[in-house]
Design a protein around this motif. Structure first.
Motif, short mmCIF file in Angstrom:
data_model
loop_
_atom_site.label_atom_id
_atom_site.label_comp_id
_atom_site.label_asym_id
_atom_site.label_seq_id
_atom_site.Cartn_x
_atom_site.Cartn_y
_atom_site.Cartn_z
N LEU A 60 -31.57 0.32 55.23
CA LEU A 60 -30.72 1.49 55.33
C LEU A 60 -29.27 1.04 55.34
O LEU A 60 -28.86 0.24 56.19
N LEU A 61 -28.48 1.53 54.38
CA LEU A 61 -27.05 1.25 54.31
C LEU A 61 -26.33 2.59 54.44
O LEU A 61 -26.72 3.57 53.80
N ILE A 62 -25.28 2.64 55.27
CA ILE A 62 -24.52 3.88 55.42
C ILE A 62 -23.04 3.62 55.20
O ILE A 62 -22.55 2.50 55.36
N ALA A 63 -22.35 4.70 54.84
CA ALA A 63 -20.90 4.66 54.62
C ALA A 63 -20.34 6.04 54.97
O ALA A 63 -21.11 6.98 55.19
N ASP A 64 -19.04 6.13 55.02
CA ASP A 64 -18.40 7.41 55.29
C ASP A 64 -18.95 8.48 54.35
O ASP A 64 -19.23 8.20 53.18
N ARG A 65 -19.12 9.68 54.86
CA ARG A 65 -19.72 10.77 54.08
C ARG A 65 -18.96 11.03 52.78
O ARG A 65 -19.54 11.51 51.81
N HIS A 66 -17.70 10.72 52.72
CA HIS A 66 -16.91 10.97 51.51
C HIS A 66 -17.01 9.83 50.51
O HIS A 66 -16.36 9.86 49.48
N SER A 67 -17.83 8.84 50.81
CA SER A 67 -18.03 7.70 49.91
C SER A 67 -19.03 8.05 48.82
O SER A 67 -19.89 8.89 49.00
N GLU A 68 -18.93 7.35 47.73
CA GLU A 68 -19.90 7.50 46.65
C GLU A 68 -21.15 6.68 46.97
O GLU A 68 -21.05 5.57 47.50
N HIS A 69 -22.30 7.21 46.63
CA HIS A 69 -23.55 6.48 46.87
C HIS A 69 -23.58 5.15 46.14
O HIS A 69 -24.08 4.16 46.67
N VAL A 70 -23.04 5.11 44.93
CA VAL A 70 -23.05 3.87 44.16
C VAL A 70 -22.21 2.80 44.85
O VAL A 70 -22.53 1.61 44.78
N ALA A 71 -21.14 3.22 45.54
CA ALA A 71 -20.33 2.25 46.30
C ALA A 71 -21.12 1.77 47.51
O ALA A 71 -21.12 0.57 47.82
N CYS A 72 -21.79 2.68 48.19
CA CYS A 72 -22.61 2.31 49.35
C CYS A 72 -23.68 1.30 48.95
O CYS A 72 -24.01 0.40 49.71
N ALA A 73 -24.20 1.44 47.74
CA ALA A 73 -25.25 0.55 47.24
C ALA A 73 -24.69 -0.67 46.51
O ALA A 73 -25.45 -1.45 45.94
N ALA A 74 -23.37 -0.84 46.51
CA ALA A 74 -22.71 -1.95 45.80
C ALA A 74 -23.10 -1.97 44.32
O ALA A 74 -23.25 -3.04 43.73
N GLY A 75 -23.29 -0.78 43.74
CA GLY A 75 -23.59 -0.67 42.31
C GLY A 75 -25.03 -0.92 41.94
O GLY A 75 -25.40 -0.84 40.77
N ARG A 76 -25.86 -1.22 42.91
CA ARG A 76 -27.25 -1.59 42.63
C ARG A 76 -28.18 -0.37 42.61
O ARG A 76 -27.82 0.71 43.05
N ASN A 77 -29.39 -0.60 42.12
CA ASN A 77 -30.44 0.42 42.17
C ASN A 77 -30.84 0.67 43.61
O ASN A 77 -30.65 -0.19 44.47
N VAL A 78 -31.41 1.84 43.87
CA VAL A 78 -31.83 2.22 45.22
C VAL A 78 -33.23 2.81 45.19
O VAL A 78 -33.73 3.23 44.14
N LEU A 79 -33.84 2.86 46.36
CA LEU A 79 -35.13 3.54 46.53
C LEU A 79 -34.92 4.99 46.95
O LEU A 79 -35.80 5.83 46.76
N ALA A 80 -33.75 5.29 47.53
CA ALA A 80 -33.41 6.65 47.98
C ALA A 80 -31.91 6.71 48.23
O ALA A 80 -31.27 5.69 48.46
N ALA A 81 -31.38 7.94 48.20
CA ALA A 81 -29.96 8.16 48.48
C ALA A 81 -29.77 9.60 48.91
O ALA A 81 -30.53 10.48 48.50
N GLY A 82 -28.76 9.82 49.75
CA GLY A 82 -28.48 11.18 50.19
C GLY A 82 -27.46 11.22 51.29
O GLY A 82 -26.65 10.30 51.45
N GLU A 83 -27.53 12.29 52.10
CA GLU A 83 -26.66 12.45 53.25
C GLU A 83 -27.50 12.50 54.51
O GLU A 83 -28.62 13.01 54.50
N VAL A 84 -26.94 11.97 55.59
CA VAL A 84 -27.65 11.93 56.87
C VAL A 84 -26.70 12.35 57.98
O VAL A 84 -25.49 12.09 57.90
N PHE A 85 -27.24 13.03 58.99
CA PHE A 85 -26.46 13.45 60.15
C PHE A 85 -27.11 12.86 61.38
O PHE A 85 -28.23 13.24 61.74
N PHE A 86 -26.40 11.92 62.01
CA PHE A 86 -26.86 11.27 63.23
C PHE A 86 -26.34 12.06 64.43
O PHE A 86 -25.21 12.55 64.40
N VAL A 87 -27.13 12.12 65.48
CA VAL A 87 -26.66 12.70 66.74
C VAL A 87 -26.73 11.60 67.78
O VAL A 87 -27.78 10.98 67.99
N VAL A 88 -25.59 11.35 68.42
CA VAL A 88 -25.50 10.32 69.46
C VAL A 88 -25.61 11.03 70.81
O VAL A 88 -24.78 11.84 71.16
#
Length: 173
Positions: A60-88
């Motif tokens: 699991l790799l995460i980045a700021d919600r305004h980031s592009e998924h391809v940047a979060c994945a460092a340009g690589r292929n993925v098994l899944a991608a989307g948005e997540v909301f964590f509650v602390v």
């Protein structure tokens, strides 16, 4: 599990090359550390939104919600991608309140949930049984635009042409 290649605009991919990938999450504490390090608004019981990918190593790799998924994945292929909301709830208690497959860069099918659930279970993050929001993606055969199908309306938002009933971002079906 299916691996998804980036299908979004090439210029977005080029802008993300050479930039660091999203933060790898190995525990609930990692979510809190990431949130603090990136200046997220952390308030007990309130959601913290993030862009996420599950990479081909099932991390699991995460980045700021305004980031592009391809940047979060460092340009690589993925098994899944989307948005997540964590509650602390506390420094040692973090859970996932909402999660989706919303990524117009990778356009993953809803069955990518299997990769998401496996990664979250391995980390030990409490999560819903499935995506709380499921996006249905189709590529227009006429103009090539990526579309999110809403309310069963299988028509291109750009040119109005009918969209296929089956997911169509590769010929590997």
């Amino acid at each position: 599990m299916r691996s998804y290649a980036y299908v979004g605009p090439p210029d977005i991919r080029l802008r993300s090359l050479g930039k660091p990938a999203g933060r790898e999450i190995r525990s609930a504490a990692d979510v809190l550390t990431w949130a603090r390090d990136t200046g997220q608004d952390i308030r007990r019981g309130f959601p913290v939104a993030a862009t996420y990918v599950i990479d081909e190593e099932s991390r699991l790799l995460i980045a700021d919600r305004h980031s592009e998924h391809v940047a979060c994945a460092a340009g690589r292929n993925v098994l899944a991608a989307g948005e997540v909301f964590f509650v602390v709830e506390s420094p040692s208690s973090v859970h996932i309140d909402e999660i989706s497959n919303q990524s117009t860069g990778y356009c993953p099918r809803s069955d990518c949930w299997e990769a998401v659930a496996l990664a979250l279970d391995r980390i030990g993050l409490s999560h819903p049984r499935d995506f709380t929001t499921i996006c249905t993606f189709r590529k227009c055969g006429s103009c090539g635009e990526r579309n999110i199908v809403k309310d069963g309306w299988f028509y291109c938002d750009v040119c109005g042409e009918a969209l296929p009933e089956k997911w169509n971002f590769t010929d590997l079906e």
